[in-house]
Design a protein around this motif. Structure first.
Motif, PDB file in Angstrom:
ATOM      1  N   UNK A   1       0.682  -1.345  -0.077  1.00 57.89           N
ATOM      2  CA  UNK A   1      -0.053   0.099   0.121  1.00 57.89           C
ATOM      3  C   UNK A   1       0.839   1.234  -0.046  1.00 57.89           C
ATOM      4  N   UNK A   2       0.567   2.147  -0.850  1.00 59.22           N
ATOM      5  CA  UNK A   2       1.459   3.286  -1.021  1.00 59.22           C
ATOM      6  C   UNK A   2       0.616   4.218  -0.159  1.00 59.22           C
ATOM      7  N   UNK A   3       1.595   5.036   0.688  1.00 57.37           N
ATOM      8  CA  UNK A   3       1.207   6.211   1.623  1.00 57.37           C
ATOM      9  C   UNK A   3       1.394   7.439   0.745  1.00 57.37           C
ATOM     10  N   UNK A   4       0.452   7.999   0.098  1.00 57.80           N
ATOM     11  CA  UNK A   4       0.756   8.956  -0.578  1.00 57.80           C
ATOM     12  C   UNK A   4       1.053  10.403  -0.041  1.00 57.80           C
ATOM     13  N   UNK A   5       0.883  10.353   1.448  1.00 56.51           N
ATOM     14  CA  UNK A   5       1.613  11.521   2.230  1.00 56.51           C
ATOM     15  C   UNK A   5       3.028  11.583   2.256  1.00 56.51           C
ATOM     16  N   UNK A   6       3.658  10.328   2.212  1.00 58.34           N
ATOM     17  CA  UNK A   6       5.197  10.465   2.189  1.00 58.34           C
ATOM     18  C   UNK A   6       5.771   9.541   1.300  1.00 58.34           C
ATOM     19  N   UNK A   7       4.860   9.272   0.261  1.00 57.30           N
ATOM     20  CA  UNK A   7       5.381   7.989  -0.788  1.00 57.30           C
ATOM     21  C   UNK A   7       6.226   7.086  -0.365  1.00 57.30           C
ATOM     22  N   UNK A   8       5.868   6.432   1.090  1.00 60.32           N
ATOM     23  CA  UNK A   8       6.344   5.007   1.282  1.00 60.32           C
ATOM     24  C   UNK A   8       5.462   3.948   0.955  1.00 60.32           C
ATOM     25  N   UNK A   9       5.935   2.831   0.644  1.00 57.56           N
ATOM     26  CA  UNK A   9       5.268   1.802   0.348  1.00 57.56           C
ATOM     27  C   UNK A   9       5.213   0.758   1.686  1.00 57.56           C
ATOM     28  N   UNK A  10       4.017   0.450   2.084  1.00 63.57           N
ATOM     29  CA  UNK A  10       3.918  -0.253   3.277  1.00 63.57           C
ATOM     30  C   UNK A  10       3.561  -1.687   2.808  1.00 63.57           C
ATOM     31  N   UNK A  11       4.516  -2.855   3.232  1.00 61.04           N
ATOM     32  CA  UNK A  11       4.318  -4.155   3.033  1.00 61.04           C
ATOM     33  C   UNK A  11       3.525  -4.857   4.377  1.00 61.04           C
ATOM     34  N   UNK A  12       2.529  -5.625   3.901  1.00 61.80           N
ATOM     35  CA  UNK A  12       1.635  -6.404   5.086  1.00 61.80           C
ATOM     36  C   UNK A  12       1.814  -7.766   4.739  1.00 61.80           C
ATOM     37  N   UNK A  13       2.133  -8.541   5.576  1.00 58.40           N
ATOM     38  CA  UNK A  13       2.387  -9.924   5.351  1.00 58.40           C
ATOM     39  C   UNK A  13       1.538 -10.627   6.468  1.00 58.40           C
ATOM     40  N   UNK A  14       0.643 -11.493   5.776  1.00 58.83           N
ATOM     41  CA  UNK A  14      -0.200 -12.372   6.727  1.00 58.83           C
ATOM     42  C   UNK A  14       0.586 -13.694   6.736  1.00 58.83           C
ATOM     43  N   UNK A  15       0.878 -14.092   7.930  1.00 61.07           N
ATOM     44  CA  UNK A  15       1.846 -15.204   8.156  1.00 61.07           C
ATOM     45  C   UNK A  15       1.289 -16.443   8.915  1.00 61.07           C
ATOM     46  N   UNK A  16       1.437 -17.576   8.567  1.00 61.22           N
ATOM     47  CA  UNK A  16       0.964 -18.723   9.641  1.00 61.22           C
ATOM     48  C   UNK A  16       2.429 -19.565   9.993  1.00 61.22           C
ATOM     49  N   UNK A  17       2.079 -20.015  11.003  1.00 56.38           N
ATOM     50  CA  UNK A  17       3.293 -21.085  11.597  1.00 56.38           C
ATOM     51  C   UNK A  17       2.783 -22.613  11.020  1.00 56.38           C
TER      52      UNK A  17
END
Length: 76
Positions: free
Chosen positions: A60-76
């Motif tokens: 997801x791009x945060x347009x306020x600061x041009x950072x790209x956020x990575x979100x990982x859904x992980x499982x054991x």
């Protein structure tokens, strides 16, 4: 402590290059905080090598600061 089959979400900023930095910590000038900046490939490898699987990745791009956020859904 995560039980077999349990999930966790990891949310962090994506960087183009891996780097470790130390930053001043707020108002207390005697305290320094450590930050590790991960590339997406590096973080994926760390998750897999720690015995987890990745069920979903969203960027997801945060347009306020041009950072790209990575979100990982992980499982054991």
């Amino acid at each position: 402590w995560l039980k077999k089959g349990g999930f966790f979400i990891l949310d962090t900023v994506r960087y183009d290059e891996s780097k470790e930095i130390f930053l001043p910590s707020g108002n207390n000038k005697n305290v320094t905080k450590f930050r590790k900046q991960y590339t997406q490939d590096e973080l994926e490898e760390l998750i897999y090598s720690s015995g987890f699987k990745i069920d979903d990745i969203s960027l997801n791009l945060d347009e306020s600061n041009s950072k790209v956020w990575m979100r990982f859904a992980c499982q054991k």
